[in-house]
Design a protein around this motif. Structure first.
Motif, mmCIF file in Angstrom:
data_model
loop_
_atom_site.group_PDB
_atom_site.id
_atom_site.type_symbol
_atom_site.label_atom_id
_atom_site.label_comp_id
_atom_site.label_asym_id
_atom_site.label_seq_id
_atom_site.Cartn_x
_atom_site.Cartn_y
_atom_site.Cartn_z
ATOM 1 N N GLY A 1 -7.982 -39.770 -14.121
ATOM 2 C CA GLY A 1 -9.025 -40.856 -13.598
ATOM 3 C C GLY A 1 -10.185 -40.645 -14.460
ATOM 4 O O GLY A 1 -11.173 -40.568 -13.692
ATOM 5 N N ASP A 2 -10.145 -40.438 -15.751
ATOM 6 C CA ASP A 2 -11.570 -40.478 -16.288
ATOM 7 C C ASP A 2 -11.915 -41.652 -17.347
ATOM 8 O O ASP A 2 -12.376 -41.373 -18.429
ATOM 9 N N CYS A 3 -11.596 -42.926 -16.680
ATOM 10 C CA CYS A 3 -12.187 -43.984 -17.769
ATOM 11 C C CYS A 3 -13.615 -43.728 -18.139
ATOM 12 O O CYS A 3 -14.064 -44.368 -19.096
ATOM 13 N N TRP A 4 -14.193 -43.354 -17.241
ATOM 14 C CA TRP A 4 -15.792 -43.227 -17.425
ATOM 15 C C TRP A 4 -15.932 -42.321 -18.773
ATOM 16 O O TRP A 4 -16.931 -42.678 -19.577
ATOM 17 N N PHE A 5 -15.312 -41.454 -18.982
ATOM 18 C CA PHE A 5 -15.396 -40.472 -19.957
ATOM 19 C C PHE A 5 -14.758 -41.318 -21.286
ATOM 20 O O PHE A 5 -15.303 -41.152 -22.447
ATOM 21 N N LEU A 6 -13.787 -41.836 -21.265
ATOM 22 C CA LEU A 6 -13.077 -42.848 -22.612
ATOM 23 C C LEU A 6 -14.016 -43.721 -22.717
ATOM 24 O O LEU A 6 -14.052 -43.921 -24.110
ATOM 25 N N ALA A 7 -14.635 -44.656 -21.706
ATOM 26 C CA ALA A 7 -15.605 -45.739 -22.025
ATOM 27 C C ALA A 7 -16.800 -45.084 -22.874
ATOM 28 O O ALA A 7 -17.162 -45.727 -23.918
ATOM 29 N N ALA A 8 -17.269 -44.045 -22.566
ATOM 30 C CA ALA A 8 -18.296 -43.450 -23.481
ATOM 31 C C ALA A 8 -17.836 -42.864 -24.664
ATOM 32 O O ALA A 8 -18.705 -43.118 -25.836
ATOM 33 N N LEU A 9 -16.749 -42.575 -24.782
ATOM 34 C CA LEU A 9 -16.369 -41.983 -26.153
ATOM 35 C C LEU A 9 -15.981 -43.144 -26.915
ATOM 36 O O LEU A 9 -16.317 -42.965 -28.034
ATOM 37 N N HIS A 10 -15.450 -44.077 -26.400
ATOM 38 C CA HIS A 10 -15.179 -45.533 -27.409
ATOM 39 C C HIS A 10 -16.601 -45.813 -27.949
ATOM 40 O O HIS A 10 -16.771 -46.298 -29.280
ATOM 41 N N GLY B 1 -14.665 -27.428 -15.828
ATOM 42 C CA GLY B 1 -13.757 -26.707 -15.086
ATOM 43 C C GLY B 1 -12.403 -26.978 -15.132
ATOM 44 O O GLY B 1 -11.685 -25.638 -15.253
ATOM 45 N N SER B 2 -11.895 -27.925 -15.248
ATOM 46 C CA SER B 2 -10.547 -28.335 -15.484
ATOM 47 C C SER B 2 -10.313 -29.899 -15.655
ATOM 48 O O SER B 2 -11.151 -30.665 -15.457
ATOM 49 N N TYR B 3 -9.071 -30.224 -15.937
ATOM 50 C CA TYR B 3 -8.835 -31.484 -15.954
ATOM 51 C C TYR B 3 -9.055 -32.395 -14.606
ATOM 52 O O TYR B 3 -9.522 -33.459 -14.868
ATOM 53 N N GLU B 4 -8.845 -31.527 -13.533
ATOM 54 C CA GLU B 4 -8.997 -32.509 -12.126
ATOM 55 C C GLU B 4 -10.698 -32.772 -12.104
ATOM 56 O O GLU B 4 -10.854 -33.704 -11.238
ATOM 57 N N ASP B 5 -11.306 -31.598 -12.643
ATOM 58 C CA ASP B 5 -12.859 -31.935 -12.610
ATOM 59 C C ASP B 5 -13.305 -33.298 -13.387
ATOM 60 O O ASP B 5 -14.520 -33.646 -13.184
ATOM 61 N N LEU B 6 -12.641 -33.937 -14.212
ATOM 62 C CA LEU B 6 -12.705 -35.105 -14.854
ATOM 63 C C LEU B 6 -12.668 -36.521 -14.104
ATOM 64 O O LEU B 6 -12.762 -37.455 -14.293
ATOM 65 N N GLN B 7 -11.887 -36.295 -12.927
ATOM 66 C CA GLN B 7 -11.631 -37.450 -12.061
ATOM 67 C C GLN B 7 -12.733 -37.921 -11.411
ATOM 68 O O GLN B 7 -13.736 -37.338 -10.713
ATOM 69 N N CYS B 8 -13.083 -39.229 -11.817
ATOM 70 C CA CYS B 8 -14.214 -39.894 -11.060
ATOM 71 C C CYS B 8 -15.448 -39.447 -11.939
ATOM 72 O O CYS B 8 -15.964 -38.216 -11.843
ATOM 73 N N GLY B 9 -16.359 -40.564 -12.137
ATOM 74 C CA GLY B 9 -17.581 -40.070 -12.648
ATOM 75 C C GLY B 9 -18.315 -41.235 -13.248
ATOM 76 O O GLY B 9 -17.917 -42.337 -12.989
#
Length: 686
Positions: free
Chosen positions: A99-108, A187-195
């Motif tokens: 659930g890292d749409c926030w990361f992908l939105a910034a990356l785009h 820390g992990s992929y789990e730590d990318l959930q929500c942001g």
């Protein structure tokens, strides 16, 4: 599994003792590890972020994973793996089960700026030359650019499909590897959930974010978007909180990237549109100005052909009115501070200072009215600010941008563990020259000029202030006393000096930064204020007024005929003029073409031959076959079959337009059908 042997990476320096609540980024020597692997003919295995469940995490993410999860390297997944390709369209990444749409939105948003992207993602890495299964990425981590080294083992299902970020081009892997590096940093992929999109923006750029609450219906939103998209900014947005896909196609509680804006001319008048992208790579807006909307019939054939693309790729248009109605936050990341207040042509002073709230000494908490108030114990910074062009005696207000970031208190990224933070600003007598901290009595007798309305549990809080020249006190704090953490205080103004008060009082030295293209930005602003729509003569004046820094002594001259040709390619509504939005798009393209032209013009002759032209066109993102490239030299080049910069610009603009038309009209990627009016419009007018 790979038949290659492997080498395991070792930390040169481990994580700092977490009992102090501080995070120290470990360092790995990328080149040494790669060279060791090449020498030993083995592939790198990162023991600090292994291909095991520990790197994925131990929370709800595990429930989303497919059975029989495997880890594979790209050469095991595709016969021709590539790290990155300029030929691919920018928006080629799709979100996985994290659930890292926030990361992908910034990356785009990052992909819209090639120079910024290459700072985070070294684009010279590959799966062929010096391949050793090791890759490196860079992130701005609390004041410093830090490298993160990973191996290229990626989680896949039984069919060999990537579980997390993937590309629509199945042989491209830069996005998946970047996500893995960011997961390692966190820390992990789990730590990318929500942001929050703003958090990733800061980690990608070191810039300063500004958040606009769309619920308040800002009346100047279009002006803000015009200014920001015209400059070097990254823009994201977010829908209302929820957990479902609405009937209109928008996803609740979801981050999107704002990729463009456009003022179009309809039969009933102007319409203001914004272009957005869903990081899922699918699921689009279904209302007015969506791919299937009848609104497009209100535009000229050319404007419709170049703007409308009927692909389920997650990218879509919507009206500004609908945007304000359905989105709650707009996040703008500025790479130069002056753009926050839309000032141009100025120099800025930048100060960055690390600090700490420590229990029993400097963790004073927020201001309270009780006698037990410990607010004065917080770190205190004395600021002298003035306008450099008018001296210390000027009474005009000065722009000051204050940014406060808190460092993570644990090894892993955990937003829940963040403190609620903020800062206060007080006016101090200009004669104050003591280096000791101001006592509690000062705060009893003086009200702050600025204070947090709400303390936020965010990575960064910031505010732009307009202050009279003078002396001020900045006090960063957590909402409650005795809460420990480290922080980073950043200040931007025209000119200032900052002192930290206390036993170890010292001057915090600032450095000077200059906004890029400041003179040109100032000229554009004044010119378009006078001429909202410009014709070919005015376009010629602008282009010949500019300094093309990368081209050196070979400054181009844009003839009237060349400007007429360029204008015809930009003039979507067939009005004979272009708006500031259309010119802004042109200017971004010109900056890219200038760089690739300069790179290929190795002799600095101001001309490209056939081989150089083919390389430049490819680097700019267009693929032309040998025959087509030779024909373009005959059409746009000189007698010696060499092409100058102005002709190169004309060629590239036409190539981009024609490719966009093809992509917008083709149904299967193989061919298109044009009615006679559309054919005449595209071939004669452009």
């Amino acid at each position: 599994m790979s038949v290659w042997p492997s080498i395991r990476g070792r930390w040169k320096q481990g994580w700092k003792d977490s009992t102090r609540g501080s995070l120290q980024q470990p360092q790995e020597d990328y080149e040494a590890l790669r060279d060791r692997c090449l020498k030993d003919h083995c592939l790198f295995e990162d023991s600090s972020f292994p291909a095991t469940q520990s790197s994925i995490g131990s929370g709800p993410l595990l429930q989303k994973l497919p059975p029989h999860l495997q880890w594979r390297r790209p050469p095991e997944l595709h016969s021709n793996p590539q790290f990155y390709s300029a030929k691919a369209k920018r928006m080629d990444l799709c979100q996985g089960v994290v659930g890292d749409c926030w990361f992908l939105a910034a990356l785009h948003a990052l992909t819209l700026h090639q120079d910024i992207l290459s700072r985070v993602v070294p684009l010279n890495q590959s799966f062929t030359e010096n391949y050793a299964g090791i890759f490196q990425f860079w992130f701005w981590h609390f004041g410093k650019w830090v490298p993160v080294v990973i191996d290229d083992r990626l989680p896949v299902n039984e069919a060999g499909q990537l579980v997390f970020v993937s590309s629509t081009y199945k042989n491209l892997f830069w996005g998946a590897l970047l996500e893995k590096a960011y997961a390692k940093l966190s820390g992990s992929y789990e730590d990318l959930q929500c942001g929050q999109v703003s958090e990733a923006f800061v980690d990608f750029t070191g810039g300063v974010t500004m958040t606009i609450n769309l619920v308040e219906d800002p009346s100047n939103l279009w002006d803000v978007l015009t200014q920001t998209t015209y400059s070097r900014t990254l823009i994201g947005c977010q829908t209302r909180i929820g957990e479902r896909v609405q009937e209109n196609g928008l996803v609740d509680g979801h981050a999107y990237t704002l990729t463009g804006i456009r003022k179009v001319t309809c039969k009933y008048g102007p319409e203001y549109l914004v272009k957005l992208r869903n990081p899922w790579g699918k699921v689009e807006w279904q209302g007015d100005w969506s791919d299937s909307s009848r609104k497009w019939e209100l535009l000229s054939p050319k404007e419709k052909l170049l703007l409308l693309r009927k692909d389920n790729d997650g990218e879509f248009w919507m009206s500004l009115q609908d945007f304000k109605a359905h989105f709650v936050l707009l996040v703008i990341c500025k790479l130069t501070p002056g753009l926050l207040s839309f000032e141009v042509g100025q120099k800025w002073m930048y100060t960055m200072q690390e600090g700490r709230w420590e229990k029993g000494s400097t963790a004073g908490g927020r201001m309270k009215s009780s006698w037990q108030n410990t607010f004065w114990k917080n770190p205190q910074f004395l600021l002298s600010i003035w306008r450099p062009e008018e001296g210390r005696q000027s009474l005009r207000t000065c722009s000051l941008l204050v940014s406060l970031l808190q460092k993570p208190r644990h090894r892993c990224r955990n937003p829940k563990s963040r403190l609620a933070i903020g800062f206060y600003v007080f006016r101090v007598s200009k004669h104050y020259n003591d280096r000791r901290k101001l006592p509690a009595e000062f705060f009893w007798a003086n009200a702050p000029l600025s204070w947090p309305e709400v303390f936020l549990k965010e990575k960064e809080v910031n505010q732009e202030l307009w202050l009279e020249p003078g002396t001020y006190l900045i006090v960063p704090c957590a909402s409650e006393a005795h809460q420990e953490s480290e922080f980073l205080l950043r200040l931007f103004s025209r000119k200032h000096i900052l002192y930290e008060l206390g036993n170890n009082s010292r001057v915090v030295y600032s450095k000077e930064i200059v906004e890029q293209n400041e003179e040109q930005n100032e000229f554009f602003t004044k010119f378009f204020a006078k001429y909202p729509e410009i014709n070919a003569i005015q376009l010629q004046k602008i282009l010949n007024r500019m300094t093309w820094s990368s081209l050196g002594s070979k400054q181009p001259f844009f003839s009237f005929d060349a400007c007429q040709g360029i204008l015809a390619l930009l003039d979507l509504n067939a009005s004979g003029t272009v708006s500031i939005q259309e010119f802004r798009s042109l200017w971004k393209q010109l900056m890219l073409y200038q760089e690739v032209f300069h790179k290929q013009d190795s002799s600095r002759s101001g001309l490209l031959d056939w081989v150089q032209l083919q390389a430049a066109v490819m680097e700019a993102g267009i693929v032309l076959g040998d025959d087509v490239c030779q024909l373009m030299l005959l059409r746009y080049g000189g007698p010696r079959l060499q092409i100058d910069f102005v002709s190169f610009v004309h060629l590239m603009l036409r190539a981009v337009n024609m490719e966009n038309v093809f992509q917008n009209l083709t149904q299967d990627g193989k061919g298109i059908y044009l009615q006679k009016p559309e054919w005449l419009m595209m071939t004669l007018y452009s």
